[in-house]
Write a protein that holds these residues in place. Structure first.
Motif, PDB file in Angstrom:
ATOM      1  N   ASP A 248       0.830  -1.210   0.000  1.00  0.00           N
ATOM      2  CA  ASP A 248       0.000   0.000   0.000  1.00  0.00           C
ATOM      3  C   ASP A 248       0.864   1.260   0.000  1.00  0.00           C
ATOM      4  OD1 ASP A 248      -2.246  -1.580   0.044  1.00  0.00           O
ATOM      5  OD2 ASP A 248      -2.585  -1.380   2.203  1.00  0.00           O
ATOM      6  N   SER A 249       1.972   1.217   0.708  1.00  0.00           N
ATOM      7  CA  SER A 249       2.866   2.373   0.750  1.00  0.00           C
ATOM      8  C   SER A 249       3.502   2.612  -0.609  1.00  0.00           C
ATOM      9  CB  SER A 249       3.954   2.159   1.813  1.00  0.00           C
ATOM     10  OG  SER A 249       3.389   2.087   3.099  1.00  0.00           O
ATOM     11  N   VAL A 250       3.893   1.549  -1.295  1.00  0.00           N
ATOM     12  CA  VAL A 250       4.460   1.690  -2.641  1.00  0.00           C
ATOM     13  C   VAL A 250       3.431   2.297  -3.589  1.00  0.00           C
ATOM     14  CG1 VAL A 250       5.403   0.455  -4.622  1.00  0.00           C
ATOM     15  CG2 VAL A 250       6.112  -0.177  -2.307  1.00  0.00           C
ATOM     16  N   ILE A 251       2.194   1.844  -3.497  1.00  0.00           N
ATOM     17  CA  ILE A 251       1.132   2.365  -4.362  1.00  0.00           C
ATOM     18  C   ILE A 251       0.906   3.848  -4.104  1.00  0.00           C
ATOM     19  CG2 ILE A 251      -1.358   2.278  -4.815  1.00  0.00           C
ATOM     20  CD1 ILE A 251      -1.156  -0.776  -4.375  1.00  0.00           C
ATOM     21  N   GLU A 252       0.774   4.216  -2.828  1.00  0.00           N
ATOM     22  CA  GLU A 252       0.467   5.598  -2.476  1.00  0.00           C
ATOM     23  C   GLU A 252       1.627   6.541  -2.762  1.00  0.00           C
ATOM     24  OE1 GLU A 252      -2.366   6.902  -1.513  1.00  0.00           O
ATOM     25  OE2 GLU A 252      -3.458   5.002  -1.429  1.00  0.00           O
TER      26      GLU A 252
ATOM     27  N   VAL B  27       2.735   9.048 -10.092  1.00  0.00           N
ATOM     28  CA  VAL B  27       3.050   8.989 -11.517  1.00  0.00           C
ATOM     29  C   VAL B  27       1.791   9.211 -12.348  1.00  0.00           C
ATOM     30  CG1 VAL B  27       3.939   7.558 -13.382  1.00  0.00           C
ATOM     31  CG2 VAL B  27       5.039   7.500 -11.148  1.00  0.00           C
ATOM     32  N   PHE B  28       0.729   8.502 -12.004  1.00  0.00           N
ATOM     33  CA  PHE B  28      -0.528   8.700 -12.729  1.00  0.00           C
ATOM     34  C   PHE B  28      -1.018  10.141 -12.593  1.00  0.00           C
ATOM     35  CE2 PHE B  28      -0.764   4.043 -11.974  1.00  0.00           C
ATOM     36  CZ  PHE B  28      -0.930   3.641 -13.288  1.00  0.00           C
ATOM     37  N   GLN B  29      -0.880  10.682 -11.406  1.00  0.00           N
ATOM     38  CA  GLN B  29      -1.328  12.050 -11.175  1.00  0.00           C
ATOM     39  C   GLN B  29      -0.521  13.041 -11.995  1.00  0.00           C
ATOM     40  OE1 GLN B  29      -3.943  12.914  -9.757  1.00  0.00           O
ATOM     41  NE2 GLN B  29      -3.730  15.135  -9.528  1.00  0.00           N
TER      42      GLN B  29
ATOM     43  N   LEU C 121      -2.343  -5.075  -9.789  1.00  0.00           N
ATOM     44  CA  LEU C 121      -2.791  -3.682  -9.805  1.00  0.00           C
ATOM     45  C   LEU C 121      -3.984  -3.443 -10.725  1.00  0.00           C
ATOM     46  CD1 LEU C 121       0.686  -1.878  -9.895  1.00  0.00           C
ATOM     47  CD2 LEU C 121      -0.751  -2.368  -7.909  1.00  0.00           C
ATOM     48  N   ARG C 122      -4.504  -4.498 -11.314  1.00  0.00           N
ATOM     49  CA  ARG C 122      -5.605  -4.302 -12.262  1.00  0.00           C
ATOM     50  C   ARG C 122      -6.841  -3.727 -11.578  1.00  0.00           C
ATOM     51  NH1 ARG C 122      -7.474  -8.792 -16.618  1.00  0.00           N
ATOM     52  NH2 ARG C 122      -5.348  -8.328 -17.324  1.00  0.00           N
ATOM     53  N   ASP C 123      -7.214  -4.280 -10.450  1.00  0.00           N
ATOM     54  CA  ASP C 123      -8.390  -3.766  -9.736  1.00  0.00           C
ATOM     55  C   ASP C 123      -8.182  -2.315  -9.314  1.00  0.00           C
ATOM     56  OD1 ASP C 123      -9.752  -6.102 -10.017  1.00  0.00           O
ATOM     57  OD2 ASP C 123      -9.322  -6.857  -7.995  1.00  0.00           O
ATOM     58  N   LEU C 124      -6.970  -1.975  -8.918  1.00  0.00           N
ATOM     59  CA  LEU C 124      -6.668  -0.595  -8.541  1.00  0.00           C
ATOM     60  C   LEU C 124      -6.911   0.347  -9.707  1.00  0.00           C
ATOM     61  CD1 LEU C 124      -5.359   1.329  -6.371  1.00  0.00           C
ATOM     62  CD2 LEU C 124      -3.199   0.931  -7.577  1.00  0.00           C
ATOM     63  N   LEU C 125      -6.499  -0.055 -10.889  1.00  0.00           N
ATOM     64  CA  LEU C 125      -6.700   0.776 -12.070  1.00  0.00           C
ATOM     65  C   LEU C 125      -8.179   0.936 -12.377  1.00  0.00           C
ATOM     66  CD1 LEU C 125      -5.270   2.127 -14.654  1.00  0.00           C
ATOM     67  CD2 LEU C 125      -5.942   0.002 -15.786  1.00  0.00           C
ATOM     68  N   VAL C 126      -8.905  -0.177 -12.358  1.00  0.00           N
ATOM     69  CA  VAL C 126     -10.306  -0.177 -12.762  1.00  0.00           C
ATOM     70  C   VAL C 126     -11.191   0.566 -11.767  1.00  0.00           C
ATOM     71  CG1 VAL C 126     -12.302  -1.660 -13.208  1.00  0.00           C
ATOM     72  CG2 VAL C 126     -10.060  -2.277 -14.121  1.00  0.00           C
ATOM     73  N   THR C 127     -10.871   0.441 -10.478  1.00  0.00           N
ATOM     74  CA  THR C 127     -11.752   1.011  -9.462  1.00  0.00           C
ATOM     75  C   THR C 127     -11.331   2.385  -8.964  1.00  0.00           C
ATOM     76  OG1 THR C 127     -10.517  -0.075  -7.665  1.00  0.00           O
ATOM     77  CG2 THR C 127     -12.355  -1.295  -8.652  1.00  0.00           C
ATOM     78  N   ARG C 128     -10.056   2.711  -9.065  1.00  0.00           N
ATOM     79  CA  ARG C 128      -9.588   3.945  -8.434  1.00  0.00           C
ATOM     80  C   ARG C 128      -8.888   4.923  -9.367  1.00  0.00           C
ATOM     81  NH1 ARG C 128      -5.623   4.193  -3.094  1.00  0.00           N
ATOM     82  NH2 ARG C 128      -5.468   6.464  -2.970  1.00  0.00           N
ATOM     83  N   ILE C 129      -8.030   4.429 -10.237  1.00  0.00           N
ATOM     84  CA  ILE C 129      -7.192   5.327 -11.028  1.00  0.00           C
ATOM     85  C   ILE C 129      -7.880   5.801 -12.294  1.00  0.00           C
ATOM     86  CG2 ILE C 129      -5.053   5.480 -12.343  1.00  0.00           C
ATOM     87  CD1 ILE C 129      -3.788   3.551 -10.383  1.00  0.00           C
ATOM     88  N   ALA C 130      -8.450   4.867 -13.051  1.00  0.00           N
ATOM     89  CA  ALA C 130      -8.859   5.180 -14.412  1.00  0.00           C
ATOM     90  C   ALA C 130     -10.292   5.648 -14.618  1.00  0.00           C
ATOM     91  CB  ALA C 130      -8.606   3.956 -15.301  1.00  0.00           C
ATOM     92  N   PRO C 131     -11.280   5.248 -13.820  1.00  0.00           N
ATOM     93  CA  PRO C 131     -12.679   5.501 -14.212  1.00  0.00           C
ATOM     94  C   PRO C 131     -12.992   6.958 -14.533  1.00  0.00           C
ATOM     95  CG  PRO C 131     -12.608   4.003 -12.363  1.00  0.00           C
ATOM     96  CD  PRO C 131     -11.209   4.492 -12.555  1.00  0.00           C
ATOM     97  N   GLU C 132     -12.764   7.850 -13.611  1.00  0.00           N
ATOM     98  CA  GLU C 132     -13.125   9.249 -13.832  1.00  0.00           C
ATOM     99  C   GLU C 132     -12.322   9.860 -14.970  1.00  0.00           C
ATOM    100  OE1 GLU C 132     -13.158  13.498 -11.377  1.00  0.00           O
ATOM    101  OE2 GLU C 132     -12.716  11.621 -10.344  1.00  0.00           O
ATOM    102  N   PHE C 133     -11.026   9.587 -14.985  1.00  0.00           N
ATOM    103  CA  PHE C 133     -10.166  10.140 -16.034  1.00  0.00           C
ATOM    104  C   PHE C 133     -10.560   9.611 -17.407  1.00  0.00           C
ATOM    105  CE2 PHE C 133      -6.212   9.710 -18.548  1.00  0.00           C
ATOM    106  CZ  PHE C 133      -5.910  11.062 -18.701  1.00  0.00           C
ATOM    107  N   SER C 134     -10.826   8.313 -17.504  1.00  0.00           N
ATOM    108  CA  SER C 134     -11.195   7.713 -18.794  1.00  0.00           C
ATOM    109  C   SER C 134     -12.491   8.311 -19.326  1.00  0.00           C
ATOM    110  CB  SER C 134     -11.338   6.196 -18.641  1.00  0.00           C
ATOM    111  OG  SER C 134     -10.144   5.617 -18.202  1.00  0.00           O
ATOM    112  N   ARG C 135     -13.466   8.490 -18.434  1.00  0.00           N
ATOM    113  CA  ARG C 135     -14.740   9.071 -18.871  1.00  0.00           C
ATOM    114  C   ARG C 135     -14.555  10.517 -19.336  1.00  0.00           C
ATOM    115  NH1 ARG C 135     -16.747   5.787 -14.547  1.00  0.00           N
ATOM    116  NH2 ARG C 135     -16.448   7.485 -13.054  1.00  0.00           N
ATOM    117  N   MET C 136     -13.702  11.245 -18.667  1.00  0.00           N
ATOM    118  CA  MET C 136     -13.462  12.634 -19.056  1.00  0.00           C
ATOM    119  C   MET C 136     -12.844  12.704 -20.449  1.00  0.00           C
ATOM    120  SD  MET C 136     -10.774  15.078 -19.309  1.00  0.00           S
ATOM    121  CE  MET C 136      -9.471  14.688 -18.142  1.00  0.00           C
ATOM    122  N   ILE C 137     -11.850  11.861 -20.722  1.00  0.00           N
ATOM    123  CA  ILE C 137     -11.195  11.867 -22.031  1.00  0.00           C
ATOM    124  C   ILE C 137     -12.178  11.442 -23.118  1.00  0.00           C
ATOM    125  CG2 ILE C 137      -9.402  10.770 -23.419  1.00  0.00           C
ATOM    126  CD1 ILE C 137      -8.227  12.705 -21.500  1.00  0.00           C
TER     127      ILE C 137
END
Length: 242
Positions: free
Chosen positions: A94-98, A104-106, A156-172
């Motif tokens: 969790d620390s590595v992710i945070e 990087v994504f941000q 990290l797939r679930d992290l991408l699908v649930t936290r990182i990508a949804p809002e950003f993907s919809r905006m693009i």
């Protein structure tokens, strides 16, 4: 008057006096024992070093296959020290992710939120350039992306699908759809697939660089060449109009 003579002392012997009690010193206090793995007070903080060591192991052998012992060996410390700082493997992950992945994504996403909604060319160029800047700053990112997001069972797939990508993907996708509705974007394209295309022209070439450089003897090509190549393809394929 009769007097009593003093009793004679035996020759060669002195009068005995009571022996003084021996002085006993207080027992020395033993230093408090440190808990296993606990660093000394003056030891440098090892937390950052351990996060970096964990990330290196994740990139090289995968998150699931990495143990705390592997991370300790990478950092040159004992497993007990890793436990002291993080408790268990999940807390360290969790620390590595945070602290490493999400920033990087941000760094790619945040500048795009400030681009004018009608300026699709700036949005595309901003995404492409942002990805390659992140790759230059964090060379481990593409390999970890392929291993832990795209590969089946990636941690990290679930992290991408649930936290990182949804809002950003919809905006693009929404901005591409709006531009297409205004006649500014190639009508044959699906706005929902354009973000996939952008990733395919940026992260994939970065992750596969050791392969295509060897196949085509292309050591002369750097990531900036790949960036310009991607922008040229997108400029012609998107058929952007003012």
């Amino acid at each position: 008057m009769a007097t009593h003579p003093h009793p004679k002392r035996p020759r060669g012997r002195r009068a005995e006096t009571p022996a003084a009690a021996p002085v006993r010193s207080a027992p020395a206090r033993k230093p408090a024992k440190r808990a296993p793995g606990r660093p000394n007070v003056d030891s440098p903080d090892q937390r950052t070093r351990l996060v970096d060591a964990a990330l290196a192991c994740y990139v090289r052998q995968g998150i699931v296959a990495t143990s705390l012992r592997d991370i300790a060996a990478e950092a040159g410390v004992t497993p007990a020290l890793v436990h002291y700082y993080f408790g268990d493997a999940q807390q360290l992950r969790d620390s590595v992710i945070e602290e490493r992945l999400l920033p990087v994504f941000q760094s790619v996403r945040e500048p795009l939120t400030r681009v004018d909604a009608d300026d699709l060319a700036a949005l595309v160029a901003g995404f492409v350039s942002g990805v390659f800047r992140a790759v230059e700053a964090h060379p481990w990112w593409p390999a970890l992306w392929v291993r832990e997001v795209l590969s089946e069972g990636g941690a990290l797939r679930d992290l991408l699908v649930t936290r990182i990508a949804p809002e950003f993907s919809r905006m693009i996708a929404q901005r591409f759809a709006q531009a297409q509705a205004r006649g500014q974007l190639n009508a044959d394209l699906d706005p929902r697939l354009l973000l996939v295309t952008l990733i395919g022209l940026t992260l994939f070439p970065a992750a596969g660089a050791p392969i295509w450089r060897q196949l085509f003897q292309a050591d002369d090509l750097g990531m900036d060449d790949v960036r310009l190549h991607a922008l040229a393809l997108l400029d012609r394929g998107l058929e952007l109009k003012p």
